[in-house]
Enzyme design. Sequence first.
Site, PDB file in Angstrom:
ATOM      1  N   GLY A 155      -8.939   6.534  -6.642  1.00  0.00           N
ATOM      2  CA  GLY A 155      -8.285   7.459  -5.665  1.00  0.00           C
ATOM      3  C   GLY A 155      -6.577   7.182  -6.104  1.00  0.00           C
ATOM      4  N   ARG A 156      -5.887   7.386  -4.881  1.00  0.00           N
ATOM      5  CA  ARG A 156      -4.437   7.295  -5.339  1.00  0.00           C
ATOM      6  C   ARG A 156      -3.955   5.429  -6.004  1.00  0.00           C
ATOM      7  NH1 ARG A 156      -4.755  10.097   0.064  1.00  0.00           N
ATOM      8  NH2 ARG A 156      -5.610   8.291   0.618  1.00  0.00           N
ATOM      9  N   ILE A 157      -4.711   4.485  -5.220  1.00  0.00           N
ATOM     10  CA  ILE A 157      -4.345   3.207  -5.613  1.00  0.00           C
ATOM     11  C   ILE A 157      -5.050   2.909  -6.972  1.00  0.00           C
ATOM     12  CG2 ILE A 157      -4.335   0.838  -4.948  1.00  0.00           C
ATOM     13  CD1 ILE A 157      -4.261   1.643  -2.063  1.00  0.00           C
ATOM     14  N   ARG A 235     -11.113  -3.643   0.761  1.00  0.00           N
ATOM     15  CA  ARG A 235     -11.587  -4.111   1.995  1.00  0.00           C
ATOM     16  C   ARG A 235     -12.665  -5.268   1.816  1.00  0.00           C
ATOM     17  NH1 ARG A 235      -7.711  -2.243   3.977  1.00  0.00           N
ATOM     18  NH2 ARG A 235      -7.421  -0.887   5.948  1.00  0.00           N
ATOM     19  N   GLU A 264     -12.134 -11.593   8.054  1.00  0.00           N
ATOM     20  CA  GLU A 264     -10.702 -11.711   8.103  1.00  0.00           C
ATOM     21  C   GLU A 264     -10.182 -12.302   9.322  1.00  0.00           C
ATOM     22  OE1 GLU A 264      -8.066  -8.715   6.330  1.00  0.00           O
ATOM     23  OE2 GLU A 264      -9.021  -8.434   4.820  1.00  0.00           O
ATOM     24  N   HIS A 283      -4.189 -10.644   3.025  1.00  0.00           N
ATOM     25  CA  HIS A 283      -4.232  -9.106   3.365  1.00  0.00           C
ATOM     26  C   HIS A 283      -2.650  -8.502   3.482  1.00  0.00           C
ATOM     27  CE1 HIS A 283      -6.577  -5.700   4.978  1.00  0.00           C
ATOM     28  NE2 HIS A 283      -5.584  -4.955   4.395  1.00  0.00           N
ATOM     29  N   ALA A 285      -1.196  -6.813   0.397  1.00  0.00           N
ATOM     30  CA  ALA A 285      -0.702  -5.954  -0.774  1.00  0.00           C
ATOM     31  C   ALA A 285       0.197  -4.771  -0.504  1.00  0.00           C
ATOM     32  CB  ALA A 285      -2.183  -5.342  -1.259  1.00  0.00           C
TER      33      ALA A 285
HETATM   34  P1  NAP Z   1      -7.950   7.095  -1.788  1.00  0.00           P
HETATM   35  O1  NAP Z   1      -6.989   8.073  -2.470  1.00  0.00           O
HETATM   36  O2  NAP Z   1      -8.807   7.787  -0.608  1.00  0.00           O
HETATM   37  O3  NAP Z   1      -8.976   6.513  -2.833  1.00  0.00           O
HETATM   38  C1  NAP Z   1     -10.481   5.872  -2.547  1.00  0.00           C
HETATM   39  C2  NAP Z   1     -11.128   6.678  -3.740  1.00  0.00           C
HETATM   40  O4  NAP Z   1     -12.559   5.875  -3.801  1.00  0.00           O
HETATM   41  C3  NAP Z   1     -11.307   8.148  -3.621  1.00  0.00           C
HETATM   42  O5  NAP Z   1     -11.226   8.810  -4.914  1.00  0.00           O
HETATM   43  C4  NAP Z   1     -12.582   8.122  -3.132  1.00  0.00           C
HETATM   44  O6  NAP Z   1     -13.310   9.362  -3.232  1.00  0.00           O
HETATM   45  C5  NAP Z   1     -13.386   7.085  -3.762  1.00  0.00           C
HETATM   46  N1  NAP Z   1     -14.701   6.641  -3.299  1.00  0.00           N
HETATM   47  C6  NAP Z   1     -15.143   6.762  -2.098  1.00  0.00           C
HETATM   48  N2  NAP Z   1     -16.488   5.978  -2.010  1.00  0.00           N
HETATM   49  C7  NAP Z   1     -16.507   5.779  -3.077  1.00  0.00           C
HETATM   50  C8  NAP Z   1     -17.986   4.960  -3.890  1.00  0.00           C
HETATM   51  N3  NAP Z   1     -18.901   4.841  -3.020  1.00  0.00           N
HETATM   52  N4  NAP Z   1     -17.835   4.579  -5.030  1.00  0.00           N
HETATM   53  C9  NAP Z   1     -16.781   4.830  -5.611  1.00  0.00           C
HETATM   54  N5  NAP Z   1     -15.654   5.720  -5.323  1.00  0.00           N
HETATM   55  C10 NAP Z   1     -15.626   5.985  -3.675  1.00  0.00           C
HETATM   56  O7  NAP Z   1      -7.514   5.884  -1.045  1.00  0.00           O
HETATM   57  P2  NAP Z   1      -6.280   5.149  -1.251  1.00  0.00           P
HETATM   58  O8  NAP Z   1      -4.893   5.070  -0.630  1.00  0.00           O
HETATM   59  O9  NAP Z   1      -6.334   4.671  -2.751  1.00  0.00           O
HETATM   60  O10 NAP Z   1      -6.751   3.323  -0.734  1.00  0.00           O
HETATM   61  C11 NAP Z   1      -7.987   3.067  -1.124  1.00  0.00           C
HETATM   62  C12 NAP Z   1      -8.187   1.759  -0.005  1.00  0.00           C
HETATM   63  O11 NAP Z   1      -7.605   0.767  -0.228  1.00  0.00           O
HETATM   64  C13 NAP Z   1      -8.122   2.211   1.671  1.00  0.00           C
HETATM   65  O12 NAP Z   1      -9.274   2.876   2.189  1.00  0.00           O
HETATM   66  C14 NAP Z   1      -8.059   0.694   2.029  1.00  0.00           C
HETATM   67  O13 NAP Z   1      -8.924   0.280   2.379  1.00  0.00           O
HETATM   68  C15 NAP Z   1      -7.358  -0.162   0.841  1.00  0.00           C
HETATM   69  N6  NAP Z   1      -6.036  -0.580   0.967  1.00  0.00           N
HETATM   70  C16 NAP Z   1      -5.924  -1.966   1.137  1.00  0.00           C
HETATM   71  C17 NAP Z   1      -4.524  -2.371   1.069  1.00  0.00           C
HETATM   72  C18 NAP Z   1      -4.222  -3.890   1.407  1.00  0.00           C
HETATM   73  O14 NAP Z   1      -3.152  -4.272   2.000  1.00  0.00           O
HETATM   74  N7  NAP Z   1      -5.052  -4.720   0.618  1.00  0.00           N
HETATM   75  C19 NAP Z   1      -3.479  -1.511   1.048  1.00  0.00           C
HETATM   76  C20 NAP Z   1      -3.654  -0.233   1.158  1.00  0.00           C
HETATM   77  C21 NAP Z   1      -5.075   0.328   1.005  1.00  0.00           C
HETATM   78  P3  NAP Z   1     -13.259  10.396  -2.067  1.00  0.00           P
HETATM   79  O15 NAP Z   1     -11.782  10.612  -1.773  1.00  0.00           O
HETATM   80  O16 NAP Z   1     -13.820  11.794  -2.769  1.00  0.00           O
HETATM   81  O17 NAP Z   1     -13.796  10.049  -0.888  1.00  0.00           O
HETATM   82  C1  GLV Z   2      -4.201  -1.513   4.351  1.00  0.00           C
HETATM   83  O1  GLV Z   2      -4.997  -2.553   4.292  1.00  0.00           O
HETATM   84  C2  GLV Z   2      -4.218  -0.214   4.447  1.00  0.00           C
HETATM   85  O2  GLV Z   2      -5.250   0.122   4.347  1.00  0.00           O
HETATM   86  O3  GLV Z   2      -3.292   0.197   4.600  1.00  0.00           O
END
Ligand code: NAP
Ligand code: GLV
Length: 325
Positions: A155-157, A235, A264, A283, A285
């Site tokens: 996805g985005r990240i 996560r 956590e 946590h 990032a």
């Molecule tokens: P995003 O754009 O929704 O990207 C997630 C991707 O994973 C989407 O393409 C999604 O497809 C896909 N996906 C869902 N289920 C899956 C599976 N079973 N197998 C493989 N791919 C799958 O979200 P993002 O903005 O990149 O963020 C991703 C995650 O990073 C967040 O949900 C959050 O938990 C985590 N995060 C952590 C931090 C931190 O501080 N450590 C910071 C920011 C985000 P669909 O969209 O079609 O469901």
């Molecule tokens: C951080 O973990 C977030 O999901 O924004």
Amino acid sequence: MKPKVYVTRRVPDLGLDMVLKTCEAEVWEGELPVPRDLLLEKVRDINGLYCLLTDRVDEALLDAAPNLRVVSNYAVGYNNIAVDVCTARGIPVGNTPGVLTDTTADFAFALLMAAARRIVEGARYVANGKWRTWGPKLLRGVDVYGGTLGIVGFGRIGQAVARRARGFDMRVLYYDPYAEGLDPDVADAVDLEMLLSQSDFVSIHVPLSDETHHLIGEAELAQMKSTAVLVNTARGPVVDPDALLRALQTQVIAAAALDVTEPEPLPPDHPLVSLPNCIVCPHIASASIATRNKMAVIAAENLLAGLEGRHLPHCVNPEVYPLRW
Ligand code: NAP
Ligand code: GLV
Ligand code: GLV
């Protein structure tokens, strides 16, 4: 009359001031999350909840908050919220996508490099007074450049991490059953088994759901190269921590770098914390000053839109709208 709002932690002023200006808001000033009992009490009369990923917004909380019109999460991930229950009650849920993408991708890449090149171990070595000379074999790691990076969740990240990998001449594979029509010059779509067996680095970027809970367990770790590095900034519960511990202790994989853990916080005496081939961060990032400010503003915009009956700029359950409007 101003709408009533509860804010579950002191978020950056840029966003908080927007809420304080227009709402009758109470802010939890504690350093730790609001105790559950108190939170259930505080939500009794509120119209809007501005919450963090450390707050569980479940059916019991929603039952306790009959006047709630919007839930705004100060995060992009929303696995802390029972979104389906909110939807059934016509409550829109907001999150903060986009603004933290590059900040989080930077951190994932930093963790990848730190684990590959043993930077944390090296710094500890110096701090512990062990550095006596330049060593031909001292703290040798694996090359990042030219390696194969496997991204789980494109996805985005995940895609932002892939862009960084290009500058390191890496081959990028991704596993994401839902990603469609992506440029094959950027990355190759593969199944999870192929990704795990071919990658020198595996970086996790899926949301936490029933489907992704312990997605990486004993069997998946066994499919990885013994020289591979696992990075998790998504996560904690996407990776089975017991399986990971065993894999790191027995060199099934070479190293791991975790910004997120299960549970956590991870207690300081947890064995993953003291393993030399595991980096654990608290946590952080998305924790750049600029990004945390932007997140605070977006979460405030979502909250205010919900209170005014407008569509949330970033809504995770847009299917709520036909139910109310
Ligand atoms: P995003 O754009 O929704 O990207 C997630 C991707 O994973 C989407 O393409 C999604 O497809 C896909 N996906 C869902 N289920 C899956 C599976 N079973 N197998 C493989 N791919 C799958 O979200 P993002 O903005 O990149 O963020 C991703 C995650 O990073 C967040 O949900 C959050 O938990 C985590 N995060 C952590 C931090 C931190 O501080 N450590 C910071 C920011 C985000 P669909 O969209 O079609 O469901
Ligand atoms: C951080 O973990 C977030 O999901 O924004
Ligand atoms: C190392 O410092 C070198 O000069 O190779």
